[in-house]
Design a protein around this motif. Structure first.
Motif, short mmCIF file in Angstrom:
data_model
loop_
_atom_site.label_atom_id
_atom_site.label_comp_id
_atom_site.label_asym_id
_atom_site.label_seq_id
_atom_site.Cartn_x
_atom_site.Cartn_y
_atom_site.Cartn_z
N VAL A 642 32.57 43.12 31.96
CA VAL A 642 33.74 43.08 32.62
C VAL A 642 33.75 42.24 33.80
CG1 VAL A 642 35.25 44.67 33.69
CG2 VAL A 642 34.36 45.44 31.58
N PRO A 643 32.75 42.11 34.68
CA PRO A 643 32.93 41.30 35.91
C PRO A 643 33.11 39.83 35.49
CG PRO A 643 31.34 42.74 36.20
CD PRO A 643 31.76 43.13 34.77
N LYS A 644 32.48 39.34 34.53
CA LYS A 644 32.47 38.02 33.90
C LYS A 644 33.90 37.71 33.36
CE LYS A 644 27.74 36.79 32.23
NZ LYS A 644 26.84 36.48 31.28
N LEU A 645 34.27 38.78 32.71
CA LEU A 645 35.69 38.49 32.33
C LEU A 645 36.63 38.36 33.33
CD1 LEU A 645 35.84 40.78 29.18
CD2 LEU A 645 35.95 38.16 29.09
N VAL A 646 36.62 39.06 34.42
CA VAL A 646 37.32 39.04 35.69
C VAL A 646 37.29 37.59 36.37
CG1 VAL A 646 37.77 40.06 37.88
CG2 VAL A 646 37.42 41.62 35.81
N ASP A 647 35.95 37.41 36.36
CA ASP A 647 35.78 35.90 36.99
C ASP A 647 36.44 34.78 36.07
OD1 ASP A 647 34.47 36.99 39.29
OD2 ASP A 647 32.35 36.45 38.45
N GLN A 648 36.34 35.08 34.97
CA GLN A 648 36.97 33.85 33.88
C GLN A 648 38.56 34.04 34.38
OE1 GLN A 648 36.00 34.65 29.69
NE2 GLN A 648 34.46 33.02 30.01
N ALA A 649 38.91 35.13 34.29
CA ALA A 649 40.47 35.32 34.27
C ALA A 649 40.90 34.71 35.68
CB ALA A 649 41.10 36.62 34.34
N ASN A 650 40.13 34.95 36.65
CA ASN A 650 40.26 34.42 38.05
C ASN A 650 40.49 33.11 37.99
OD1 ASN A 650 41.11 36.39 39.96
ND2 ASN A 650 38.82 37.01 40.25
N GLY A 651 39.17 32.54 37.43
CA GLY A 651 39.19 30.90 37.10
C GLY A 651 40.49 30.34 36.65
N SER A 652 40.90 30.89 35.57
CA SER A 652 42.12 30.44 34.95
C SER A 652 43.20 30.61 36.02
CB SER A 652 42.37 31.43 33.65
OG SER A 652 41.34 31.24 32.65
N VAL A 653 43.23 31.63 36.76
CA VAL A 653 44.59 31.92 37.41
C VAL A 653 44.57 30.88 38.51
CG1 VAL A 653 45.74 33.43 39.26
CG2 VAL A 653 44.80 34.26 36.97
N VAL A 654 43.25 30.30 39.04
CA VAL A 654 43.38 29.26 40.28
C VAL A 654 43.95 28.09 39.50
CG1 VAL A 654 41.50 28.12 41.41
CG2 VAL A 654 41.37 30.23 41.36
N LYS A 655 43.29 27.90 38.18
CA LYS A 655 43.74 26.53 37.48
C LYS A 655 45.21 26.33 37.31
CE LYS A 655 39.72 25.09 34.88
NZ LYS A 655 39.03 25.01 33.50
N ILE A 656 45.82 27.61 36.96
CA ILE A 656 47.18 27.83 36.84
C ILE A 656 47.84 27.69 38.22
CG2 ILE A 656 48.98 29.11 36.17
CD1 ILE A 656 47.11 30.42 34.20
N THR A 657 47.48 28.31 39.12
CA THR A 657 47.94 28.18 40.34
C THR A 657 47.94 26.59 40.88
OG1 THR A 657 47.15 30.44 40.89
CG2 THR A 657 47.88 28.94 42.90
N ASN A 658 46.69 25.96 40.79
CA ASN A 658 46.72 24.37 40.84
C ASN A 658 47.78 23.69 40.36
OD1 ASN A 658 44.57 24.96 43.17
ND2 ASN A 658 43.10 24.56 41.49
N LEU A 659 47.82 23.85 39.04
CA LEU A 659 48.72 23.19 38.15
C LEU A 659 50.09 23.39 38.87
CD1 LEU A 659 47.55 23.59 34.63
CD2 LEU A 659 47.78 21.45 35.94
N ILE A 660 50.48 24.52 39.31
CA ILE A 660 51.74 24.92 39.58
C ILE A 660 52.07 24.45 40.90
CG2 ILE A 660 53.59 26.87 40.50
CD1 ILE A 660 52.00 28.61 37.91
N ASP A 661 51.01 24.27 41.77
CA ASP A 661 50.99 23.79 43.26
C ASP A 661 51.60 22.23 43.18
OD1 ASP A 661 50.90 25.80 44.90
OD2 ASP A 661 48.66 25.44 45.35
N ASP A 662 50.84 21.49 42.30
CA ASP A 662 50.94 19.90 42.03
C ASP A 662 52.45 19.81 41.70
OD1 ASP A 662 48.69 19.25 42.92
OD2 ASP A 662 47.77 18.73 40.72
#
Ligand code: ADP
Length: 824
Positions: A642-662
């Motif tokens: 579960v924690p791994k999956l949460v980290d993975q999800a967080n990583g994906s959200v950061v990527k999405i957030t970065n993309l949206i920021d750009d």
């Protein structure tokens, strides 16, 4: 009474002859002694022989006495002559003695009253007369004696007075003589003076004496006129001047001598010998008779004046006058002709005036060097807004003083002086209008020199056409055209024009440039169509035809291959059919726009969207996977996955957030909403702490070099964003470059930050586009993800700080991205 025989006449006479008193009978006008009695014969001292003789023959001594005449008078008149004591000197007793007779001469008449005889009776009264005479004489003597006595007394008294008077007279005489002497001396003096004067007098003077006209004296002037010397003095005039013989002068002089009347000659022609030849001279002269004390003409004085020159001059003048009068006549003739011509001229002038005044073109004649207005026509008066009376006869500048400071007076002067005409178009002129004040007009004007018949310049014919409205309209059109051209130029539109009849194609320069033609190259319609790429050729040609001949709308986008460099270009062409109007034939014209850039942009946008979708899709897919797995484990959260999956999800959200920021940053930058929040911060501290994600990744070493103490005034978060971007790129595009250098340099008032990697480097032709929006050097590949926005956003941030951004790179030699910003 008894009847007696009548006595005959001779009986009667014989009876009478017996008388003691002397009786004689005479008959005829010769006083023939018919009979004489003895007493008569005795008185006469003659005998009977005198009978039958004329009385005058009988008594010759009476020839100088009155008796014979008295008798003849009685014979002729029939009137008796009776007298007393008539004195008669008769030759008696051989001596002539004086006798006195009382007498009667009686006319004896016949029945017809005619005298046929004279009867002479006489009575000798000599003694009586003589004694009376003696008595008379004695009385006279006595009287004379008495008178003498009285006179003697008187004389005695007057003798004394006489003596006194004599003395006085003597004195007077002496005085008189003295005076006479003085007078004579004066006269002599004045005479010599007169002679001297006469000799040198400016008029010719000569004196002729006697009827032979001896030249007594002649002054210099007269000698000069005669052409002679003083030798002629003393000679007769006719000999001295033989040329005068046959002329009128000698007879006139003789006549003056005879009549004693002066003669005046006025401008008389004389032929005189001068220097050996006969010359014609003219003179005014006077022949003045000089008279002696008895009143007889003794000499003649000639005074003369030579007037040859005056006369000749006058003759010349006369001749001239005659010539003049001839000329005058000719003149008056030609004057008449002139008058006639003038009338004709006047008529045609009037006609001309009418034509001028009706002419719709404004015309005026400006006379002389002051441009005096003459013959303004109605049209120019209308333009001037003046009446004829206000302008005619006045100089232009007195009517329009405002023209003095405008170029016109100079041009008028030039035309008037050189005779060259001047034509100017659309020139401004200001008039001071009473209502509207200073008003600007534009005029076309023609100044033509005007000449009279002799070719003398007399003024200027000015034609002035008000083109203000025309010019303003044209200006508006020009302005509109300029605007249009400006719009076309700024939009980089090419324009074209096709004459639908001739198919003549006129491209603008820009159109030629778009199609890759050189400026000098011809470009016709066929050449243009040839460049249309095959896939569009047919539809473009069809659309053009439909537009040109059916009036269809023409608006197409297609590709061409440019002429020389064979590049593919996107074109937008629009066109419209313009029907023929008054000024032009039917034409099909429109614009061409190079839309390659727009098309590429669109392409890039499309690409960007697919990339953005793709980029977003990847982390979202991974997020979706993580969440799906997490969902499986929702009942069992303690599962270590579960924690791994949460980290993975967080990583994906950061990527999405970065993309949206750009994406958001890009939009903001585009809309100019990139606000800076400047603070002072240490650049090396900022570089040390940023990019920890890269440092943590463990693949790269971030090495900060340079001025550790440098503080700058800038938006720290934005500068951090730029550095992160550049470091991320270095890590992304140079994955095998272990060391990534962050170098701080101070350049005057700027700081330069460089991010250097040892990656593959960038091809030279790509470098200019790196900072463009959506540009990705290798977008086709899927090797590196990205939106092509990082460098674009970075450059915008640096520009906002007033700095610059760039890259030094070569393929195979790594890349150094750098930026500079002002320190404060
Ligand atoms: P993105 O990284 O999202 O593609 P960027 O604007 O950050 O967009 O970069 C634009 C392009 O510049 C990249 O696609 C890449 O091809 C090139 N690039 C950037 N940094 C580097 C680097 N350090 N080395 C080589 N190529 C680089």
């Amino acid at each position: 009474m008894s009847t007696y025989n009548k006595l005959s006449d001779s009986q009667l006479l014989e009876i009478l002859a017996l008388s003691a008193d002397p009786i004689a009978i005479y008959i005829g006008e010769d006083i023939i002694i018919q009979s004489a009695n003895n007493a008569m014969l005795k008185a006469w001292g003659r005998d009977k022989q005198v009978i039958g003789k004329s009385l005058i023959d009988a008594l010759p001594e009476i020839s100088n006495q009155p008796f014979f005449g008295m008798l003849q008078k009685v014979w002729h008149t029939g009137i008796d002559d009776i007298g007393k004591a008539i004195k008669a000197d008769l030759f008696v007793d051989e001596k002539l003695s004086t006798y006195y007779f009382d007498y009667s001469y009686l006319a004896i008449k016949n029945s017809d009253g005619n005298v046929y005889a004279i009867m002479h009776t006489a009575k000798d009264v000599t003694e009586k007369v003589l004694s009376l005479e003696v008595l008379q004489k004695a009385r006279e003597k006595e009287e004379a004696f008495l008178r003498e006595q009285a006179l003697n007394e008187e004389l005695a008294t007057s003798n004394e007075a006489l003596h006194n008077a004599q003395e006085h007279l003597h004195k007077l005489n002496v005085d008189l003589e003295d005076r006479v002497q003085i007078r004579t001396a004066a006269l002599t003096k004045s005479e010599s003076r007169l002679r001297y004067l006469l000799a040198d007098a400016p008029i010719a003077i000569a004196v002729f004496t006697s009827e032979e006209l001896i030249i007594e004296s002649a002054n210099k002037k007269v000698l000069e006129a005669w052409g002679k010397t003083a030798e002629i003095i003393g000679k007769p005039l006719g000999m001295a001047l033989p040329e005068l013989v046959g002329q009128s002068f000698l007879p006139i002089l003789k006549e003056v001598f005879r009549s004693g009347e002066p003669y005046f000659g006025n401008e008389i022609k004389a032929l005189l010998e001068q220097n050996g030849k006969i010359e014609e001279v003219y003179c005014n002269f006077v022949y003045q008779p000089i008279k002696d004390e008895k009143g007889n003409t003794s000499s003649i004085m000639l005074t003369a004046n030579l007037v040859t020159e005056q006369v000749l001059a006058r003759h010349n003048i006369q001749q001239l006058n005659e010539e003049l009068s001839v000329i005058n006549e000719e003149l008056s003739e030609s004057q008449e002709k002139l008058l006639a011509m003038n009338r004709d001229l006047k008529a045609s002038e009037t006609r001309l005036d009418q034509i001028l005044s009706e002419l719709p073109t404004p015309v005026v004649v400006l006379l002389g060097e002051n441009q005096v207005v003459s013959n303004p026509n109605n049209s120019i008066l209308q333009f001037w807004k003046k009446t004829r009376e206000e302008v005619v006869g006045k100089p232009m500048l007195s009517i329009f003083p405002e023209l003095a400071e405008q170029p016109f007076p100079k041009i008028w002067k030039q035309v008037y002086e050189t005779g060259d005409k001047v034509i100017r178009r659309e020139k401004p002129v200001y008039f001071n209008n009473a209502d509207t004040g200073r008003q600007l007009y534009y005029v076309d004007y023609y100044y033509q020199p005007l000449h009279d018949l002799d070719g003398n310049r007399i003024g200027i014919l000015a034609t002035v056409i008000d083109v203000t409205d025309k010019l303003e309209a044209r200006k508006m059109v020009e302005q509109a055209e300029t605007k249009l051209r400006f719009a076309i130029d700024s939009s980089q539109l090419g324009t074209w024009y096709i004459d639908t009849q001739t198919r003549e194609f006129i491209p603008s320069l820009r159109l030629k440039q778009i199609f890759g033609f050189y400026e000098s190259e011809e470009m016709d319609f066929t050449a243009a169509t040839k460049l249309i790429t095959e896939e569009y050729l047919d539809i473009v040609v069809e659309a053009v035809n439909n537009a040109m001949y059916k009036g269809d709308k023409f608006d197409m986008e297609y590709t061409i291959t440019t002429l020389h460099d064979r590049k593919i270009k996107w074109i937008r062409a629009t066109g419209k059919l313009y029907e023929a109007d008054g000024s032009r034939t039917a034409n099909f014209s429109g614009t061409i726009q190079d839309i390659t850039e727009r098309k590429l942009e669109e392409q890039r946008k499309d690409d960007f969207l697919s990339i953005a979708s793709h980029e977003l899709k990847t982390p979202i897919t991974s997020l979706k996977g993580s969440l799906q797995l997490l969902n499986k484990f929702r009942e069992n959260l303690s599962n270590p996955i579960v924690p791994k999956l949460v980290d993975q999800a967080n990583g994906s959200v950061v990527k999405i957030t970065n993309l949206i920021d750009d994406l958001l940053n890009t939009t903001r930058t585009n809309e100019g909403q990139l606000h800076l929040n400047k603070t002072k911060f240490s650049i090396s501290e900022m570089l040390d702490t940023c990019c920890n994600h890269v440092r943590m990744g463990g693949k790269h070493d971030l090495i900060v070099q340079g001025d550790n103490d440098l503080q700058i005034l800038a938006d720290e978060a934005r500068i951090d964003q730029v550095v992160v971007n550049l470091v991320n790129n270095a890590a992304k595009y140079a994955p095998h470059s272990r060391a990534i250098y962050l170098i701080i340099e101070t350049l005057a008032d700027q700081v330069k930050i460089s991010i250097k990697d040892n990656g593959p480097g960038i091809a030279a032709e790509k470098i200019p586009h790196l900072f463009d929006r959506y540009y990705r050097a290798d977008y086709s590949g899927t090797q590196y993800s990205g939106l092509g926005l990082g460098l674009y956003i970075s450059s915008e941030i640096i520009k906002r700080h007033g700095g610059s951004i760039g890259v030094d790179s070569e393929l195979g030699k790594g890349s150094t991205f750098w930026f500079t910003i002002p320190i404060s």
